[in-house]
Design an enzyme around this catalytic site. Structure first.
Site, PDB file in Angstrom:
ATOM      1  N   ASP A 203      29.255  59.792  37.861  1.00 20.71           N
ATOM      2  CA  ASP A 203      30.642  59.312  37.986  1.00 20.71           C
ATOM      3  C   ASP A 203      30.698  58.071  38.884  1.00 20.71           C
ATOM      4  O   ASP A 203      31.474  58.008  39.835  1.00 20.71           O
ATOM      5  CB  ASP A 203      31.537  60.433  38.548  1.00 20.71           C
ATOM      6  CG  ASP A 203      33.019  60.144  38.314  1.00 20.71           C
ATOM      7  OD1 ASP A 203      33.336  59.219  37.519  1.00 20.71           O
ATOM      8  OD2 ASP A 203      33.860  60.826  38.925  1.00 20.71           O
TER       9      ASP A 203
ATOM     10  N   GLY B  17      45.997  36.160  40.685  1.00 22.40           N
ATOM     11  CA  GLY B  17      45.917  37.560  40.299  1.00 22.40           C
ATOM     12  C   GLY B  17      45.457  38.364  41.479  1.00 22.40           C
ATOM     13  O   GLY B  17      45.332  37.844  42.585  1.00 22.40           O
ATOM     14  N   SER B  18      45.166  39.628  41.228  1.00 30.13           N
ATOM     15  CA  SER B  18      44.840  40.484  42.357  1.00 30.13           C
ATOM     16  C   SER B  18      43.526  40.079  43.008  1.00 30.13           C
ATOM     17  O   SER B  18      43.311  40.313  44.178  1.00 30.13           O
ATOM     18  CB  SER B  18      44.786  41.931  41.898  1.00 30.13           C
ATOM     19  OG  SER B  18      43.813  42.068  40.908  1.00 30.13           O
ATOM     20  N   PHE B  19      42.640  39.434  42.268  1.00 29.71           N
ATOM     21  CA  PHE B  19      41.338  39.096  42.828  1.00 29.71           C
ATOM     22  C   PHE B  19      41.294  37.725  43.471  1.00 29.71           C
ATOM     23  O   PHE B  19      40.408  37.431  44.243  1.00 29.71           O
ATOM     24  CB  PHE B  19      40.271  39.130  41.739  1.00 29.71           C
ATOM     25  CG  PHE B  19      39.756  40.493  41.476  1.00 29.71           C
ATOM     26  CD1 PHE B  19      38.503  40.864  41.914  1.00 29.71           C
ATOM     27  CD2 PHE B  19      40.527  41.417  40.809  1.00 29.71           C
ATOM     28  CE1 PHE B  19      38.021  42.123  41.664  1.00 29.71           C
ATOM     29  CE2 PHE B  19      40.061  42.673  40.560  1.00 29.71           C
ATOM     30  CZ  PHE B  19      38.798  43.042  40.992  1.00 29.71           C
ATOM     31  N   GLY B  20      42.193  36.874  43.092  1.00 29.65           N
ATOM     32  CA  GLY B  20      42.111  35.532  43.640  1.00 29.65           C
ATOM     33  C   GLY B  20      42.985  34.591  42.856  1.00 29.65           C
ATOM     34  O   GLY B  20      43.932  35.002  42.200  1.00 29.65           O
TER      35      GLY B  20
END
Ligand SMILES: *[C@@H]1O[C@H](CO)[C@@H](O)[C@H](O)[C@H]1NC(C)=O
Ligand SMILES: *[C@@H]1O[C@H](CO)[C@@H](O)[C@H](O)[C@H]1NC(C)=O
Ligand SMILES: *[C@@H]1O[C@H](CO)[C@@H](O)[C@H](O)[C@H]1NC(C)=O
Ligand SMILES: *[C@@H]1O[C@H](CO)[C@@H](O)[C@H](O)[C@H]1NC(C)=O
Ligand SMILES: *[C@@H]1O[C@H](CO)[C@@H](O)[C@H](O)[C@H]1NC(C)=O
Length: 689
Positions: free
Chosen positions: A587, A530-533
């Site tokens: 925020d 996935g995008s993280f690992g």
């Protein structure tokens, strides 16, 4: 020997001469007919000189000649048919000249002939008859027939099947037409079969797949139809090169290809890239561009660590680039353009030091352009156009000395276009249509402002949001997902109410055990990215099946990520308690956390921050903070409090640990990131983590 000049006629007096070789010199002029007096001559080698004029027909008188090598000169005229009178002739090399006319009609009559090599001339007409009434007269010993790059035409005679000793048949780059005769199947010793760049039609003769000695098949650029047998590897165990591109083939990529294969070039195929492609450890070049391949790029592709060329352009491939891409150390050309790839470009791509051509254009890639591009020292051609890349063009790209072509058009890039190195040569067409690039007027972008452009992202600062996907602690934790396969099978109950896999039990496991459990994080155990690992499956010592998430390690300097979260916490603490009047940020989210060059996190964007008067909360109408990170009381009551920031910080932490954004589409209905984790985690989380 560096000799030059002409051959003197007196050579004709050396009547005992058996062998005459003047190869690799600079002789020129005609080959004199006096040579024909040397009737003991067995070998003539005039190759690699500048002889011109015609080949004297009197050479046909050399009745003992076995070897005639005239290749790589400037001979013109026709091949004298008298040569076909030399019954002793074994090898004839006349290639790389400017010979015209037909092949002598009785050439295949020479029963001792082993090699006919006539490539790169201007010979024309059909292949002369091979079949004779008297089989004893056929050249049965011929093992090399090289006619490539001439103007031969007509059909390939079926009698070609009589040349049973042939190991090389190369008739590529001619105008042959009609079907490839099935008699080809009789050539049981054939190793190299080139018929590419002709006008062959009809089906690929299946008989060819019965020739187990074949190492190379090149049939590209014809009008052949049919399919490749799916188990081609069983029939052709020695095949190293298969070029069948640019034909009218159909079907799928054969799922068994010999593991000796070094090159595949196929087209008009559909379906998926077979996962067992990783078995092709000898594969050097893979061309399957312009097909209809769908499915995700199989992880096994990235394990072809000796591959040099990968062209999967113009298909329908999805999925993302693996961080194992950096393992393909000798890759020179990678073309994945015009597909449907998503996710980030892994920073490990910087490991591709030999990469010359890289095109990832026309995909759905997102995230930032990794700084590590700057260490791909061989890069000459880089096309990243038509994606969704954001952030800045890294200044590190200025180091790419050989970069001649760059295209980052049609992305969401912003910030200053680098000016050094190859960038001096790029024009506006390299940077068309981005979010907010700035630079020189000739690049048709706005000039760069000197001051603060909120939110300022200078070349040395990254937003946490951009960098999160590539940040890495090697192993953050173990998601001991019991029987991950079981989880995968859980079905969504309805589109609005998705049953999410529980995070289940957290346990403490040593790194050693993880290494053992995953066989050293081997590709065999890799089950997804996935995008993280990446996620690996493994079995712990107690038999528990686990899925292990490994976050990508940032190539440009590993750092404890936790430090980023500590920095953010410290910043919040300062805002809340460091002054007489507490400041509520209101925020807090990844895009408002900036990282400087040393990866120290800074909290930014105080656009809707509030100063707290007395008390620890106040009610007021406020600009809405970002959905997902906003504490519930902000939305409902309009209450501003330091606790709201802490809530946002908690969400940020959860995002970091689970690699799920609170805005992820899976969080619909009553389910939020917070609920998901609440439901999933056992009570003992603080104990075990
Ligand atoms: C080939 O040899 C035959 C006799 O053996 C002769 O008649 C003929 O002229 C020769 N052909 C050439 C082209 O020299
Ligand atoms: C291929 O070889 C097999 C066995 O060696 C034989 O049974 C089959 O008929 C051959 N096929 C062709 C097309 O020659
Ligand atoms: C690929 O290799 C694996 C392991 O060596 C083997 O089990 C599998 O059968 C091979 N697949 C093919 C199609 O050859
Ligand atoms: C790289 O791409 C360019 C442009 O498409 C092409 O001319 C060049 O031959 C390619 N180089 C290699 C090594 O494939
Ligand atoms: C970059 O790609 C865009 C879109 O495909 C194209 O319009 C532009 O001409 C390309 N630039 C260069 C330098 O080739």
């Amino acid at each position: 020997m560096g000799l030059a000049g002409t051959i003197p006629p007196h050579v004709g007096n050396l009547s005992f001469l058996v062998s005459l070789s003047v190869a690799n010199n600079s002789f020129f002029g005609f080959v004199l007919s006096e040579l024909s007096r040397l009737d003991r001559l067995k070998e003539i080698d005039f190759s690699f000189n500048s002889f011109n004029g015609e080949i004297p027909s009197s050479l046909g008188l050399l009745s003992r000649l076995q070897l005639l090598i005239l290749r790589d000169n400037s001979f013109t005229g026709t091949i004298p048919s008298s040569l076909c009178n030399i019954s002793s002739l074994r090898k004839i090399y006349l290639g790389f000249n400017t010979l015209t006319g037909f092949m002598p009609s009785s050439m295949f009559n020479l029963s001792s002939l082993q090699v006919i090599s006539l490539p790169e001339n201007k010979l024309s007409g059909p292949i002369p008859s091979i079949f004779f009434d008297m089989p004893s007269l056929q050249c049965k010993q011929l093992y090399f027939l090289g006619l490539w790059d001439n103007n031969f035409k007509g059909k390939l005679p079926p009698e070609i099947g009589n040349l049973t000793m042939l190991s090389t048949l190369d008739i590529g780059i001619n105008n042959f037409e009609g079907a490839i005769p099935s008699e080809i199947g009789n050539l049981r010793n054939l190793e190299y079969f080139f018929v590419s760049r002709n006008n062959f039609t009809g089906w690929i003769p299946y008989e060819i797949f019965n020739i187990s000695s074949l190492q190379l098949i090149s049939m590209a650029v014809n009008k052949l139809s049919g399919q490749l047998p799916s188990n081609i590897g069983l029939f052709l165990p020695n095949l190293k090169f298969l070029y069948v591109g640019d034909n009218k083939l159909s079907g799928t990529i054969p799922n068994s290809i010999s593991n000796a294969s070094q090159l595949l070039e196929i087209n008009k195929l559909s379906g998926q890239i077979p996962p067992c492609i990783s078995n092709l450890t000898s594969l050097r070049e893979l061309y399957v561009g312009f097909n209809q391949l769908s499915s995700v790029v199989p992880l096994s592709l990235w394990s072809l660590i000796d591959i040099q060329v990968v062209n999967l352009s113009s298909n329908f491939l999805s999925g993302s680039l693996s961080f194992h891409i950096g393992d393909m150390k000798v890759l020179q050309v990678l073309d994945l353009s015009i597909n449907q790839l998503g996710g980030d470009i892994p920073t490990t791509i910087g490991g591709l030091k030999d990469l010359v051509n890289l095109s990832l254009a026309d995909n759905r890639l997102e995230g930032s352009i990794p700084k590590s591009f700057g260490i791909m020292v061989s890069l000459e051609y880089l096309d990243l156009s038509n994606n969704q890349l954001y952030g800045e063009i890294p200044k590190s790209l200025e180091a790419l000395l050989y970069l001649r072509f760059l295209n980052v058009s049609f992305n969401k890039l912003r910030g200053k276009i680098p000016t050094g190195g190859p960038f001096v040569n790029f024009s506006a067409t390299s940077f068309i249509s981005n979010d907010a690039l700035c630079g020189a007027p000739r690049l048709q972008v706005s000039p760069c402002k000197q001051g603060l452009a909120p939110p300022k992202v200078s070349t040395k600062v990254h937003r946490l949001e951009y960098i999160l996907p590539t940040i890495g602690l090697l192993i953050l934790g173990v998601f001991a997902v019991l029987f991950w396969t079981k989880c995968k099978k859980r079905k969504a109950k309805s589109s609005s109410e998705v049953e999410l896999p529980p995070l289940v039990t957290w346990r403490r496991v040593s790194q050693q055990e993880l290494i053992r459990a995953t066989e050293g994080f081997s590709l065999n155990n890799l089950i997804g990215e996935g995008s993280f690992g990446s996620v690996y499956k493994g079995t712990l010592s107690d038999g528990t099946n686990v899925a292990i998430k490994v976050l990508n390690l940032l190539v440009e300097g590993a750092f404890p990520r936790l430090n980023i979260m500590i920095d953010v916490a410290a910043a919040l603490e300062y805002l809340h308690f460091g002054n007489a009047t507490p400041i509520v940020h209101c925020d807090l989210k990844p895009s408002n956390v900036l990282l400087d060059e040393d990866m120290v996190a800074h909290v930014a964007d105080f656009g809707i921050a509030k100063l707290m008067g007395d008390g620890d909360s106040m009610t007021q109408t406020m600009t809405l903070a970002t959905i997902g990170y906003m504490a519930p009381e902000y939305g409902l009551e309009g209450i501003v409090s330091t606790r709201g920031d802490v809530y946002s910080y908690g969400i940020l932490l959860m995002e970091t640990f689970t690699s799920k954004r609170p805005t992820d589409s899976m969080f619909t209905g009553g389910m939020s990131l917070k609920h998901w984790i609440e439901e999933s985690l056992p009570i003992s989380v603080t104990e075990s983590f």
